[in-house]
Design a protein around this motif. Structure first.
Motif, PDB file in Angstrom:
ATOM      1  N   ASN A   1      10.413   4.457  11.707  1.00  0.00           N
ATOM      2  CA  ASN A   1       9.396   3.477  12.063  1.00  0.00           C
ATOM      3  C   ASN A   1       9.574   2.196  11.239  1.00  0.00           C
ATOM      4  O   ASN A   1       9.894   2.264  10.051  1.00  0.00           O
TER       5      ASN A   1
ATOM      6  N   ILE B   1       7.604   0.401   9.706  1.00  0.00           N
ATOM      7  CA  ILE B   1       6.793   0.323   8.484  1.00  0.00           C
ATOM      8  C   ILE B   1       7.583   0.766   7.250  1.00  0.00           C
ATOM      9  O   ILE B   1       7.343   0.303   6.139  1.00  0.00           O
ATOM     10  N   PHE B   2       8.590   1.646   7.457  1.00  0.00           N
ATOM     11  CA  PHE B   2       9.392   2.130   6.331  1.00  0.00           C
ATOM     12  C   PHE B   2      10.604   1.234   6.050  1.00  0.00           C
ATOM     13  O   PHE B   2      11.348   1.488   5.111  1.00  0.00           O
ATOM     14  N   LYS B   3      10.783   0.208   6.864  1.00  0.00           N
ATOM     15  CA  LYS B   3      11.937  -0.683   6.678  1.00  0.00           C
ATOM     16  C   LYS B   3      11.662  -1.772   5.648  1.00  0.00           C
ATOM     17  O   LYS B   3      12.586  -2.445   5.181  1.00  0.00           O
ATOM     18  N   LYS B   4      10.390  -1.977   5.334  1.00  0.00           N
ATOM     19  CA  LYS B   4      10.034  -3.039   4.371  1.00  0.00           C
ATOM     20  C   LYS B   4       9.148  -2.477   3.267  1.00  0.00           C
ATOM     21  O   LYS B   4       8.173  -3.107   2.856  1.00  0.00           O
ATOM     22  N   TYR B   5       9.512  -1.295   2.807  1.00  0.00           N
ATOM     23  CA  TYR B   5       8.708  -0.661   1.761  1.00  0.00           C
ATOM     24  C   TYR B   5       8.983  -1.305   0.409  1.00  0.00           C
ATOM     25  O   TYR B   5      10.078  -1.819   0.156  1.00  0.00           O
TER      26      TYR B   5
ATOM     27  N   GLY C   1       5.680   6.860  11.587  1.00  0.00           N
ATOM     28  CA  GLY C   1       5.032   5.982  10.616  1.00  0.00           C
ATOM     29  C   GLY C   1       3.767   6.606  10.053  1.00  0.00           C
ATOM     30  O   GLY C   1       2.806   5.897   9.719  1.00  0.00           O
TER      31      GLY C   1
ATOM     32  N   LEU D   1       1.795   7.572   7.420  1.00  0.00           N
ATOM     33  CA  LEU D   1       1.771   7.314   5.980  1.00  0.00           C
ATOM     34  C   LEU D   1       1.038   8.402   5.203  1.00  0.00           C
ATOM     35  O   LEU D   1       1.419   8.730   4.080  1.00  0.00           O
TER      36      LEU D   1
ATOM     37  N   TYR E   1       4.634   1.408  -1.605  1.00  0.00           N
ATOM     38  CA  TYR E   1       3.624   0.937  -0.660  1.00  0.00           C
ATOM     39  C   TYR E   1       4.292   0.074   0.405  1.00  0.00           C
ATOM     40  O   TYR E   1       5.332  -0.559   0.166  1.00  0.00           O
ATOM     41  N   PRO E   2       3.714   0.020   1.622  1.00  0.00           N
ATOM     42  CA  PRO E   2       4.299  -0.789   2.697  1.00  0.00           C
ATOM     43  C   PRO E   2       4.014  -2.277   2.514  1.00  0.00           C
ATOM     44  O   PRO E   2       3.081  -2.668   1.793  1.00  0.00           O
ATOM     45  N   GLU E   3       4.799  -3.082   3.164  1.00  0.00           N
ATOM     46  CA  GLU E   3       4.673  -4.546   3.122  1.00  0.00           C
ATOM     47  C   GLU E   3       3.254  -4.999   3.469  1.00  0.00           C
ATOM     48  O   GLU E   3       2.732  -5.953   2.881  1.00  0.00           O
ATOM     49  N   SER E   4       2.614  -4.297   4.406  1.00  0.00           N
ATOM     50  CA  SER E   4       1.304  -4.729   4.916  1.00  0.00           C
ATOM     51  C   SER E   4       0.205  -4.733   3.857  1.00  0.00           C
ATOM     52  O   SER E   4      -0.813  -5.402   4.024  1.00  0.00           O
TER      53      SER E   4
END
Length: 359
Positions: A201, A203-207, A257, A259, A323-326
Motif C-alpha cells: 500500500n 502508505i508504507f512507501k513514505k514511512y 495499509g 496500520l 509513523y506514516p507521512e500523513s
C-alpha cells in the motif's frame, strides 16, 4: 540461485588500478532476524525498511600489486583515521568472499569509510558498512567483467554483504527488502535479500523513522554473540516459527495499509527480540530505563490521540519511532515535546524509507 552461480568465469584482463565510491543505507527490520546457522545463513526469514539518511560512504582505491605477493593487502581508514581494530573483520570477510572475487589478492586496497551516524549507537553500522564495501568490490569486478547486468550485480552484492554481516544483505536496495527462505514468498533466499514481491500500500512507501539515541556508547553485547545465544535457546524454535507466521500475516497488512495490525506485529517483534536476549544463557537486558519510558509514552499517546505511531528496537537501547507521512507533523511535535528528554544529550535522527545504495 546457489553459491555456485556467484563464482565468476576467469577474468579476461586486470585493470592496473582505480577508485570507486558507494553510499549504502542502514535498514530497520520489521520482522527480526535473530539466530544464524553456519555461513551466515539466517535461522528465520526477516523483512526490513531500507533507511535513507543513516548511511555509510565507502571509497576503495585499488592498485595492482607488484610480483606474486600472497595474502590480502589493504589499509583501512574510518572517518579519516587508521582503524586497526576494524582490520580483522575485513580480513575475515575477504577470506569468506575470495572464492567469489578471485581478484582480491591481486590488488592492494585503501578502504576509506565514514558513517552519517554515531558508530556503535545501535544503528546497524555493520549492515551499511558491509553493504557499501561489497558494492565497491562488485564495481571493481564489473570493470573486469563489463558484460555483467545490473540485476546480477545487485544480487551478488547482497550475497557478498551477507557474508560480512547478515543484515547487510538488506541494505543494497530499497524500499522493503525480504531475506531468508519462506515457502510462501517467491524467489526468497537465505543467500541474499530480495525486493518484497507482493503488493504494498502507498502508505508504507513514505514511512518515517525517527531514531531516538538513548545510548550512544558501545553495545553491551555484539550482534554476533547475540545470534550465537540462540543455539540451544529454550524458546528458539517457537521464535523462528513466529517470524514465519508474522511474514504470512504481513502480506495482507502491507497490501491493505492496515496500520493497526502493522503496529501489533512490529512492536511484538521488537519486544520478542529483547525477550530472547533476556531468556538466553548468559542473559542480557539491553533496554535502558529511558527506553521503557519512551515505549510507555508512545503507547499512552497512541491510545489517547489515535495517531498511528509505533516503535521498534534493534539489539540495543535506542528506539526507532515509525509513523506514516500523513501524521509527520503530529509525530515530530510529540517526539520533541515528550521523547527527546530521554535521549542522550537530546540527540535523535530523523530518517525515512530510502531507495537503496547509490554510486
Amino acid at each position: 540461485m546457489t553459491e555456485k552461480d556467484f563464482l565468476p568465469a576467469p577474468y579476461q584482463h586486470f585493470s592496473d588500478g582505480g577508485k570507486v565510491t558507494w553510499k549504502a543505507p542502514s535498514n530497520i527490520a520489521l520482522v527480526k532476524y535473530w539466530g544464524k546457522l553456519a555461513h551466515q545463513i539466517p535461522a528465520n526469514p526477516s523483512i526490513s525498511f531500507t533507511l535513507d539518511a543513516c548511511a555509510t560512504t565507502t571509497s576503495v582505491s585499488y592498485q595492482k600489486k607488484e610480483g606474486n605477493i600472497g595474502g590480502f593487502s589493504f589499509d583501512l581508514f574510518f572517518e579519516g583515521k587508521p582503524k586497526a581494530d576494524f582490520k580483522p573483520k575485513i580480513e575475515t570477510f575477504f577470506g569468506r568472499i575470495e572464492a567469489y572475487l578471485p581478484f582480491l589478492k591481486k590488488y592492494h586496497f585503501a578502504i576509506e569509510t565514514s558513517n552519517s551516524f554515531p558508530h556503535s549507537s545501535g544503528i546497524a553500522s555493520s549492515a551499511s558498512g558491509m553493504a557499501a564495501l561489497s558494492l565497491c568490490l562488485m564495481d571493481i569486478e564489473k570493470q573486469l567483467n563489463p558484460e555483467m547486468d545490473e540485476g546480477f550485480f545487485k544480487t551478488k552484492a547482497s550475497f557478498l554483504a551477507r557474508l560480512g554481516s547478515g543484515s547487510a544483505c538488506r541494505s543494497i536496495e530499497g524500499d522493503l527488502i525480504q531475506w531468508g527462505e519462506h515457502p510462501k514468498i517467491p524467489n526468497s533466499s537465505n543467500l541474499y535479500g530480495i525486493k518484497y514481491p507482493f503488493e504494498v500500500n502507498p502508505i508504507f512507501k513514505k514511512y518515517h523513522d525517527t531514531i531516538l539515541l538513548v545510548h550512544k556508547g558501545q553495545k553491551q553485547v555484539s550482534s554476533t554473540v547475540g545470534h550465537d545465544l540462540m543455539h540451544n535457546h529454550p524458546y528458539a524454535q517457537n521464535r523462528f516459527q513466529q517470524a514465519y507466521d508474522n511474514l504470512d500475516r504481513l502480506k495482507s497488512i502491507l497490501a491493505d495499509g492496515n496500520l493497526e495490525d502493522f503496529i501489533k506485529i512490529v512492536e511484538s517483534e521488537a519486544l520478542t527480540l529483547h525477550a530472547m536476549m533476556m531468556t538466553s544463557m548468559p542473559y542480557f537486558i539491553l533496554m535502558k530505563p529511558d527506553t521503557l519510558e519512551i515505549i510507555n509514552k508512545i503507547w499512552k499517546y497512541r491510545n489517547e490521540s489515535n495517531v498511528p505511531i509505533c516503535f521498534t528496537l534493534d539489539a540495543g537501547a535506542n528506539v526507532h519511532v515509525l509513523y506514516p507521512e500523513s501524521v509527520k507533523e503530529k509525530a515530530i511535535q510529540f517526539i520533541q515535546d515528550e521523547l527527546v528528554v530521554h535521549c542522550e544529550k537530546g540527540h535523535y535522527i530523523c530518517d525515512r524509507i530510502g531507495v537503496g545504495a547509490k554510486k
